[in-house]
Design an enzyme around this catalytic site. Structure first.
Site, PDB file in Angstrom:
ATOM      1  N   LYS A 233     -56.583   7.857   6.461  1.00  0.00           N
ATOM      2  CA  LYS A 233     -55.241   8.101   5.899  1.00  0.00           C
ATOM      3  C   LYS A 233     -54.233   7.256   6.684  1.00  0.00           C
ATOM      4  O   LYS A 233     -53.658   7.718   7.672  1.00  0.00           O
ATOM      5  CB  LYS A 233     -54.903   9.599   5.981  1.00  0.00           C
ATOM      6  CG  LYS A 233     -53.481   9.929   5.514  1.00  0.00           C
ATOM      7  CD  LYS A 233     -53.275  11.416   5.297  1.00  0.00           C
ATOM      8  CE  LYS A 233     -51.828  11.732   4.971  1.00  0.00           C
ATOM      9  NZ  LYS A 233     -51.606  13.111   4.559  1.00  0.00           N
TER      10      LYS A 233
ATOM     11  N   GLU B 290     -55.915  10.098  10.474  1.00  0.00           N
ATOM     12  CA  GLU B 290     -54.569   9.648  10.077  1.00  0.00           C
ATOM     13  C   GLU B 290     -53.810   9.018  11.250  1.00  0.00           C
ATOM     14  O   GLU B 290     -53.129   9.715  12.001  1.00  0.00           O
ATOM     15  CB  GLU B 290     -53.756  10.829   9.509  1.00  0.00           C
ATOM     16  CG  GLU B 290     -52.352  10.425   9.071  1.00  0.00           C
ATOM     17  CD  GLU B 290     -51.533  11.592   8.509  1.00  0.00           C
ATOM     18  OE1 GLU B 290     -52.016  12.734   8.529  1.00  0.00           O
ATOM     19  OE2 GLU B 290     -50.408  11.344   8.062  1.00  0.00           O
TER      20      GLU B 290
HETATM   21  C1  5MM Z   1     -47.100  11.682   7.633  1.00  0.00           C
HETATM   22  O1  5MM Z   1     -47.170  13.008   7.236  1.00  0.00           O
HETATM   23  C2  5MM Z   1     -48.275  13.383   6.428  1.00  0.00           C
HETATM   24  C3  5MM Z   1     -48.138  12.798   5.050  1.00  0.00           C
HETATM   25  O2  5MM Z   1     -46.890  13.210   4.529  1.00  0.00           O
HETATM   26  P1  5MM Z   1     -45.933  12.146   3.835  1.00  0.00           P
HETATM   27  O3  5MM Z   1     -46.668  11.669   2.613  1.00  0.00           O
HETATM   28  O4  5MM Z   1     -44.689  12.935   3.511  1.00  0.00           O
HETATM   29  O5  5MM Z   1     -45.684  11.051   4.831  1.00  0.00           O
HETATM   30  C4  5MM Z   1     -48.328  14.903   6.332  1.00  0.00           C
HETATM   31  O6  5MM Z   1     -49.607  15.359   6.005  1.00  0.00           O
HETATM   32  C5  5MM Z   1     -47.900  15.506   7.645  1.00  0.00           C
HETATM   33  O7  5MM Z   1     -48.891  15.274   8.587  1.00  0.00           O
HETATM   34  C6  5MM Z   1     -47.643  16.975   7.381  1.00  0.00           C
HETATM   35  O8  5MM Z   1     -46.513  17.089   6.570  1.00  0.00           O
HETATM   36  C7  5MM Z   1     -47.487  17.802   8.645  1.00  0.00           C
HETATM   37  O9  5MM Z   1     -46.488  17.341   9.442  1.00  0.00           O
HETATM   38  P2  5MM Z   1     -46.153  18.134  10.817  1.00  0.00           P
HETATM   39  O10 5MM Z   1     -45.296  17.148  11.562  1.00  0.00           O
HETATM   40  O11 5MM Z   1     -45.401  19.361  10.454  1.00  0.00           O
HETATM   41  O12 5MM Z   1     -47.427  18.443  11.522  1.00  0.00           O
END
Ligand code: 5MM
Length: 339
Positions: free
Chosen positions: A219, A177
């Protein structure tokens, strides 16, 4: 680990136009989202919320895999059933976020590098024993004056590749990602330029670390204008820019690309994914899917508000968003679905 085993896991996750549900918010992120809705920021509230998600009736019809956080993969329902077991019985493959967060990158003001490689081999072995079949690592790339730097892009791409190689060795499918953030006033063209540069570097480093593209999931962000940019392109222009970028930078052997939502509204994320599949699906080498957190969860979280009495209505909202995104994968999403 044979590539075919990894590929089979990826194929299972995205079969029947399903996608990924990201529910891997770290405790600080979860606390921030809870606090904004007046929900207590306790371990029990996080457990209750994650139980709401995994026990949503019928979720496995449109969600093929769920990304968990370290705390969550060890938790159970109030009746003592491990979340991993609940997911597997619902036909949802459990996954795990294994990075430990993005930290300031030395020498590069305003930029970050994701950490978590130390001890990762041992942690992956433990997560595999706990039932995870895939993993996730997020790199964060900001756009601004004179950034991203090559230092930031290369450091993050290298870490992603080292992580992915360790995952494949452990028999876990790596979700790679690299997120180019939406924050800022940059144009769609600038996001396109940065996203393509980042993806090219990521695949260069993946190749150097001998990661097999057929046994991974990408991703990425969609190619979008910054949130404060005065020019906001149409859904079709965004679909063309995003898919064009991916076609130039992502090997055909990658089985699936699952977008993050990045702060887009739930409906916009569905509309844009739908447009990409309407316009390009029959011509793409990879599945074009979703791995949303906020764009699937946010409406449900706002309805739940931490109250037991709201669980059912919140689950209905979660189920609905998952179905909308499954329809978007098929190019069959319409605005009528929102009524
Ligand atoms: C970009 O964040 C990931 C995808 O979420 P969105 O669809 O809301 O953009 C998400 O998997 C993110 O990595 C997790 O929420 C974990 O975030 P943190 O910052 O707590 O590691």
């Amino acid at each position: 680990m044979k590539s075919q085993v990894l590929r089979d896991i990826a194929t299972t996750i995205f079969a029947h136009s399903k996608g990924l549900l990201a529910m891997d918010e770290s405790t600080p992120t979860c606390s921030k989202r809870f606090a904004s809705l007046g929900i207590p920021q306790t371990e029990e509230a996080r457990r209750a919320y994650r139980e709401l998600i995994v026990t949503t009736h019928g979720l496995g019809e449109s969600i093929g895999g769920a990304i968990l956080f370290d705390e969550t993969i060890r938790q159970q329902t109030i009746d003592g059933i491990p979340f991993v077991k609940v997911l597997v019985e619902a036909g949802i493959v459990p996954g795990i976020k294994v990075d430990i967060g993005a930290k300031e990158l030395a020498g590069c003001s305003g930029e970050k590098v994701t950490e978590g490689l130390d001890g990762l081999r041992d942690r992956l072995a433990e997560y595999s024993r706990l039932g995870a079949r895939f993993a996730k690592w997020r790199a964060v790339i900001a756009i601004g004056d004179a950034i991203p730097s090559r230092s930031c892009i290369e450091a993050n791409a290298h870490a992603l590749a080292r992580y992915a190689a360790l995952c494949q060795e452990a028999g876990l499918v790596p979700v790679v990602e690299p997120e180019v953030l939406m924050d800022g006033g940059h144009t769609l063209e600038r996001c396109l330029e940065v996203t393509e540069e980042v993806l090219r570097e990521v695949f260069c480093q993946l190749y150097a670390q001998r990661v097999r593209p057929e046994g991974m999931i990408l991703k990425p962000n969609m190619v979008l204008p910054g949130t404060t940019c005065t020019k906001q392109e149409s859904v079709e222009e965004i679909a063309d820019a995003t898919v064009g970028c991916l076609l130039r930078a992502v090997p055909a052997a990658v089985p699936a690309i699952a977008f993050l939502s990045g702060g887009q509204s739930a409906a916009l994320a569905s509309v844009r994914l739908n447009a990409m599949n309407v316009r390009f699906k029959s011509r793409l080498p990879w599945a074009l899917a979703f791995s949303f957190a906020r764009a699937i969860q946010q409406p449900a979280l706002e309805l739940w508000k931490g109250q037991e009495a709201n669980v059912l209505i919140a689950q209905q909202a979660l189920y609905h968003r998952a179905r909308c995104n499954q329809a978007a994968r098929r190019g069959e999403y319409t605005s009528e679905m929102e009524n």
